[in-house]
Design an enzyme around this catalytic site. Structure first.
Site, PDB file in Angstrom:
ATOM      1  N   TYR A  72      47.090  42.915  40.452  1.00  9.11           N
ATOM      2  CA  TYR A  72      47.390  43.195  41.861  1.00  9.11           C
ATOM      3  C   TYR A  72      48.804  43.722  42.026  1.00  9.11           C
ATOM      4  CZ  TYR A  72      48.833  41.957  46.635  1.00  9.11           C
ATOM      5  OH  TYR A  72      49.368  41.970  47.902  1.00  9.11           O
ATOM      6  N   LYS A 110      49.910  47.295  43.591  1.00 12.42           N
ATOM      7  CA  LYS A 110      50.760  47.427  44.778  1.00 12.42           C
ATOM      8  C   LYS A 110      52.061  48.161  44.448  1.00 12.42           C
ATOM      9  CE  LYS A 110      48.502  45.546  48.239  1.00 12.42           C
ATOM     10  NZ  LYS A 110      48.027  46.372  49.370  1.00 12.42           N
TER      11      LYS A 110
END
Length: 243
Positions: free
Chosen positions: A155, A159
């Site tokens: 993740y 991002k």
């Protein structure tokens, strides 16, 4: 940019932060295409509520874990509302993995949903925008890309890519399309957690409180309206970067 009468596509627009953004754009006079994956009930309920206030609101489903569907989603929104001049990339996952246990499959899945889909949505958005219209893209990212979680490595890498995408797309698409991002700190409890969890995190912030989804929506409105801001990432972290 005057939001009144514009057409907006909000991914993940039916729940949590995405819902607040949808409501804020509609409240400012935009017509909204509310994307969802599994949240058909909340999407339909939100659209009906907005339509009762005179807003053109349409829902549409797409599984953005497959980024090849990004172009079709933009086509669907354009067919329903007309040319889309506001794109908010809010949909994202929050998978848990570490550098020690990350797998190629998990890594690719995180990149596809959280990074590749915003990339190809932005590409399709730019392709369909008529020459005479100005456009605005706002990405939702995470303040922790600067000080990453150990437990969410896929993740975090995705991002971090969204941060770079924001700057790269702002440069590539200027001057007709502005691209900015909002980096979220302690805004809402993560899925599966309650208020006690998020309040404990907020206690260590200089501002000492949870941000809430409304501050995200307000910032998205600011970035959409301000015609002299592009390539910026605004932190909503309650001052966490100071400590």
């Amino acid at each position: 940019m005057d939001i009144q009468g514009r057409n907006a596509l909000i991914t993940g627009g039916a729940i949590r932060v995405g819902r607040a953004i949808t409501e804020a754009l509609a409240g400012a006079g935009a017509n909204v295409f509310i994307h969802y994956n599994r949240s058909s009930g909340p999407a339909d309920e939100l659209a009906e509520s907005l339509r009762s206030m005179g807003i053109r609101a349409v829902t549409g489903s797409s599984d953005l874990s497959d980024p090849t569907g990004a172009g079709a989603l933009v086509e669907q929104a354009t067919a329903a509302l007309g040319p889309v001049s506001i794109l908010v990339n809010s949909a994202s996952g929050f998978p848990a993995d570490t550098l020690g246990d990350v797998t190629p499959e998990g890594f690719r899945a995180a990149q596809d949903l959280t990074l590749a889909s915003p990339l190809f949505l932005t590409q399709a958005f730019a392709d369909q925008l008529p020459d005479e219209l100005q456009g605005s893209v706002v990405n939702i990212t995470d303040v922790k890309t600067m000080r990453p979680y150990r437990e969410h490595v896929s993740y975090m890498l995705a991002k971090g890519g969204v941060d770079t995408l924001t700057r790269a797309a702002a440069l590539s698409l200027a001057p007709r399309i502005r691209v900015n991002a909002v980096a979220l700190g302690v805004i809402l409890p993560p899925p599966g957690e309650g208020e006690d969890y998020v309040n404990a995190l907020a206690a260590d912030l200089p501002l000492g409180r949870v941000g809430g989804a409304a501050v995200v929506a307000d910032t998205v409105l600011f970035l959409t309206r301000n015609d002299f801001v592009t390539g910026e990432i605004i932190r909503l972290d309650g001052g966490a970067h100071l400590v």
